[in-house]
Write a protein that holds these residues in place. Sequence first.
Motif, PDB file in Angstrom:
ATOM      1  N   GLN A 136     -13.335   1.482  -5.664  1.00 30.14           N
ATOM      2  CA  GLN A 136     -12.123   1.033  -5.222  1.00 30.14           C
ATOM      3  C   GLN A 136     -10.999   1.151  -6.555  1.00 30.14           C
ATOM      4  OE1 GLN A 136     -12.470  -2.672  -2.744  1.00 30.14           O
ATOM      5  NE2 GLN A 136     -14.543  -2.598  -3.675  1.00 30.14           N
ATOM      6  N   PHE A 137     -11.471   0.997  -7.638  1.00 26.65           N
ATOM      7  CA  PHE A 137     -10.476   1.043  -8.809  1.00 26.65           C
ATOM      8  C   PHE A 137      -9.942   2.270  -9.118  1.00 26.65           C
ATOM      9  CE2 PHE A 137      -9.486   0.955 -13.220  1.00 26.65           C
ATOM     10  CZ  PHE A 137      -8.140   0.000 -13.270  1.00 26.65           C
ATOM     11  N   LEU A 138     -10.943   3.219  -9.322  1.00 25.10           N
ATOM     12  CA  LEU A 138     -10.365   4.519  -9.531  1.00 25.10           C
ATOM     13  C   LEU A 138      -9.352   4.998  -8.516  1.00 25.10           C
ATOM     14  CD1 LEU A 138     -13.760   6.254 -10.661  1.00 25.10           C
ATOM     15  CD2 LEU A 138     -11.673   5.353 -12.012  1.00 25.10           C
ATOM     16  N   PRO A 139      -9.317   5.231  -7.235  1.00 29.18           N
ATOM     17  CA  PRO A 139      -8.341   5.665  -6.306  1.00 29.18           C
ATOM     18  C   PRO A 139      -7.190   4.942  -6.462  1.00 29.18           C
ATOM     19  CG  PRO A 139     -10.171   4.603  -5.275  1.00 29.18           C
ATOM     20  CD  PRO A 139     -10.624   4.762  -6.377  1.00 29.18           C
ATOM     21  N   MET A 140      -7.145   3.692  -6.616  1.00 33.70           N
ATOM     22  CA  MET A 140      -5.966   2.620  -6.898  1.00 33.70           C
ATOM     23  C   MET A 140      -5.324   3.263  -8.198  1.00 33.70           C
ATOM     24  SD  MET A 140      -7.128  -1.222  -6.061  1.00 33.70           S
ATOM     25  CE  MET A 140      -5.659  -1.854  -6.741  1.00 33.70           C
ATOM     26  N   LEU A 141      -6.084   3.618  -9.253  1.00 34.40           N
ATOM     27  CA  LEU A 141      -5.514   4.074 -10.629  1.00 34.40           C
ATOM     28  C   LEU A 141      -4.563   5.233 -10.382  1.00 34.40           C
ATOM     29  CD1 LEU A 141      -5.273   3.637 -13.597  1.00 34.40           C
ATOM     30  CD2 LEU A 141      -7.566   4.912 -13.682  1.00 34.40           C
ATOM     31  N   CYS A 142      -5.345   6.145  -9.325  1.00 31.96           N
ATOM     32  CA  CYS A 142      -4.537   7.680  -9.515  1.00 31.96           C
ATOM     33  C   CYS A 142      -3.395   7.419  -8.570  1.00 31.96           C
ATOM     34  CB  CYS A 142      -5.674   8.402  -8.591  1.00 31.96           C
ATOM     35  SG  CYS A 142      -7.219   9.014  -9.980  1.00 31.96           S
ATOM     36  N   LEU A 143      -3.496   6.726  -7.310  1.00 30.56           N
ATOM     37  CA  LEU A 143      -2.363   6.580  -6.569  1.00 30.56           C
ATOM     38  C   LEU A 143      -1.380   5.598  -6.670  1.00 30.56           C
ATOM     39  CD1 LEU A 143      -4.695   7.471  -3.227  1.00 30.56           C
ATOM     40  CD2 LEU A 143      -3.132   9.004  -4.432  1.00 30.56           C
ATOM     41  N   LEU A 144      -1.404   4.692  -7.358  1.00 30.08           N
ATOM     42  CA  LEU A 144      -0.520   3.537  -7.558  1.00 30.08           C
ATOM     43  C   LEU A 144       0.936   3.963  -7.877  1.00 30.08           C
ATOM     44  CD1 LEU A 144      -2.121   0.488  -9.302  1.00 30.08           C
ATOM     45  CD2 LEU A 144      -1.062   0.563  -7.132  1.00 30.08           C
ATOM     46  N   LEU A 145       0.935   4.971  -8.845  1.00 30.48           N
ATOM     47  CA  LEU A 145       2.126   5.271  -9.283  1.00 30.48           C
ATOM     48  C   LEU A 145       2.993   6.338  -8.304  1.00 30.48           C
ATOM     49  CD1 LEU A 145       1.332   5.853 -13.047  1.00 30.48           C
ATOM     50  CD2 LEU A 145       2.656   3.672 -11.880  1.00 30.48           C
ATOM     51  N   PRO A 146       2.135   7.251  -7.768  1.00 30.19           N
ATOM     52  CA  PRO A 146       2.791   7.900  -6.514  1.00 30.19           C
ATOM     53  C   PRO A 146       3.285   7.244  -5.371  1.00 30.19           C
ATOM     54  CG  PRO A 146       0.930   9.316  -7.400  1.00 30.19           C
ATOM     55  CD  PRO A 146       1.032   7.937  -8.146  1.00 30.19           C
ATOM     56  N   TYR A 199     -10.857   2.771   1.080  1.00 33.70           N
ATOM     57  CA  TYR A 199     -10.307   1.420   1.094  1.00 33.70           C
ATOM     58  C   TYR A 199      -9.231   1.420  -0.183  1.00 33.70           C
ATOM     59  CZ  TYR A 199      -9.658  -3.357   1.480  1.00 33.70           C
ATOM     60  OH  TYR A 199      -9.485  -4.651   1.519  1.00 33.70           O
ATOM     61  N   GLY A 200      -9.817   1.804  -1.390  1.00 41.32           N
ATOM     62  CA  GLY A 200      -9.024   1.949  -2.476  1.00 41.32           C
ATOM     63  C   GLY A 200      -7.764   2.469  -2.600  1.00 41.32           C
ATOM     64  N   CYS A 201      -7.726   3.883  -1.592  1.00 43.05           N
ATOM     65  CA  CYS A 201      -6.486   4.359  -1.414  1.00 43.05           C
ATOM     66  C   CYS A 201      -5.618   3.660  -0.651  1.00 43.05           C
ATOM     67  CB  CYS A 201      -6.811   5.823  -0.686  1.00 43.05           C
ATOM     68  SG  CYS A 201      -7.757   6.749  -1.828  1.00 43.05           S
ATOM     69  N   SER A 202      -6.246   2.734   0.236  1.00 48.00           N
ATOM     70  CA  SER A 202      -5.180   2.002   1.009  1.00 48.00           C
ATOM     71  C   SER A 202      -4.621   0.828   0.197  1.00 48.00           C
ATOM     72  CB  SER A 202      -5.870   1.444   2.229  1.00 48.00           C
ATOM     73  OG  SER A 202      -6.604   0.382   1.797  1.00 48.00           O
ATOM     74  N   ARG A 203      -5.577   0.165  -0.885  1.00 52.63           N
ATOM     75  CA  ARG A 203      -4.936  -0.878  -1.355  1.00 52.63           C
ATOM     76  C   ARG A 203      -3.839  -0.351  -2.714  1.00 52.63           C
ATOM     77  NH1 ARG A 203      -9.764  -4.108  -3.874  1.00 52.63           N
ATOM     78  NH2 ARG A 203      -7.871  -5.408  -4.799  1.00 52.63           N
ATOM     79  N   ALA A 204      -3.938   0.781  -2.921  1.00 52.21           N
ATOM     80  CA  ALA A 204      -2.896   1.474  -3.865  1.00 52.21           C
ATOM     81  C   ALA A 204      -1.448   1.337  -3.262  1.00 52.21           C
ATOM     82  CB  ALA A 204      -3.083   2.959  -4.300  1.00 52.21           C
ATOM     83  N   PHE A 205      -1.416   1.492  -1.924  1.00 48.55           N
ATOM     84  CA  PHE A 205       0.008   1.359  -1.096  1.00 48.55           C
ATOM     85  C   PHE A 205       0.267  -0.218  -0.814  1.00 48.55           C
ATOM     86  CE2 PHE A 205      -1.264   5.565  -0.970  1.00 48.55           C
ATOM     87  CZ  PHE A 205      -0.071   6.617  -1.025  1.00 48.55           C
ATOM     88  N   SER A 206      -0.752  -0.885  -0.440  1.00 49.85           N
ATOM     89  CA  SER A 206      -0.558  -2.248   0.289  1.00 49.85           C
ATOM     90  C   SER A 206       0.023  -3.280  -0.844  1.00 49.85           C
ATOM     91  CB  SER A 206      -1.812  -2.818   0.737  1.00 49.85           C
ATOM     92  OG  SER A 206      -2.837  -3.155   0.163  1.00 49.85           O
ATOM     93  N   GLY A 207      -0.754  -3.005  -2.095  1.00 48.39           N
ATOM     94  CA  GLY A 207      -0.059  -4.049  -3.227  1.00 48.39           C
ATOM     95  C   GLY A 207       1.228  -3.841  -3.552  1.00 48.39           C
TER      96      GLY A 207
END
Length: 423
Positions: free
Chosen positions: A66-76, A125-133
Amino acid sequence: MTAPPSPFAAPTAEPTSVYRHSGFVAFLIARVVAVVATQVQAVVVAWQVYDLTREPLALAYVGLAQFLPMLCLLLPAGDLIDRFARKRILALAWAVGGVCSALLWWLSGHGASGVAGIYAVLVLYGCSRAFSGPAMQSLLPQIVPRGHLAQAMAANSMLMRVASIGGPLLGGLLYALGGGELTYAMCCACFALGVALVLRVPVAHGTAPGPTQGTMWQRFGAGIGFIRSRPIILGTISLDLFAVLLGGVVALLPIYAQEVLHVGPAGLGALRSAMAVGEVGAGLYLSMRPFNRHVGRTMFIAVAVFGVANLVFALSHWFWLSFAALMVAGAADMVSVYIRGALVQFSTPDTMRGRVNAVNMLFIGSSNELGEFRAGTSAAWLGVVPAAVVGGLCTLGVVGGWMLAFKTLRTVDRFEEAAQASS
């Protein structure tokens, strides 16, 4: 003929309570049910993965997936949140979360062997959390006026902590009653309810996105440049990163419960709830009686109290003293969260909030994930008590260093002054 309104007429009075603002209660309910779904799902996924593998390392991969996709997608994601309607992005992210719950329900019901499918769903799910947070953090200032923003954030933080406490308990109960299928179906329903509620929330205080300029990376660079040029924002989010990264003790609680305090699993559960009890109590007080004086100095004091409380816990061999120390640490952390969140929101223009909150979420996620890794490795090298003591001392060192390095943050008196200092 009706006379035109006078330009000097008194403005329409704002509601006296933040809860009277149209859409705020719906936003809170939507976020609570989404957080409950997240917490319930986390408990059941961890149980199922360990039940299938019997390997502690497999649980580490649950967090990593979950953390790695969040790390990659949070900034975009932050760039997109600044360019498009935030509540629609949040609704879409929660909809993807509901799809993930449905997929986990299907995997659980069909008795799929192995954990590869679960890990694949967790990546999505980690990808979705990158946007929801960051979307949630950026949407709140568009729902309530600036004068009630600090109170709204306190109420929001308090309810999120309550949901974080109740979610795991509910997850364990539902899994015991109906297994994974019932639990994941409930999570899917919660995400659907969250989507329906958030789409009905009126955005009364937002600004229309400006024209798109440059590439995504140029806009992201502009966001990083904005943070670096604002000492209040940079100092606030970096203080949280290093204070929690170096001083957190949550990962050491199982060792303390078993080897230091000798209280067993029941005592471990109480210790894990102690910080949450302190956070909820402080959050409830702040939601009813928010303050707006000496906020910079108070934030540093709160983080210092967090460090001292963790030191007391580290050295204690009495359960109730340890429990009380963790409660104080939780209350201090909630005060710090309240001030940090308000300072970041007040210091950031609406057109930049997505990118700034994405960086903030990245720092928070890194401090939690890497902080647990730091605590575990330190305990392995130094022993559990020395590792906890060093962590508390490091937190106090961070407070002293940041007070010297960020004078503007230390001296800010009111939240409104953060906007002036950042302009």
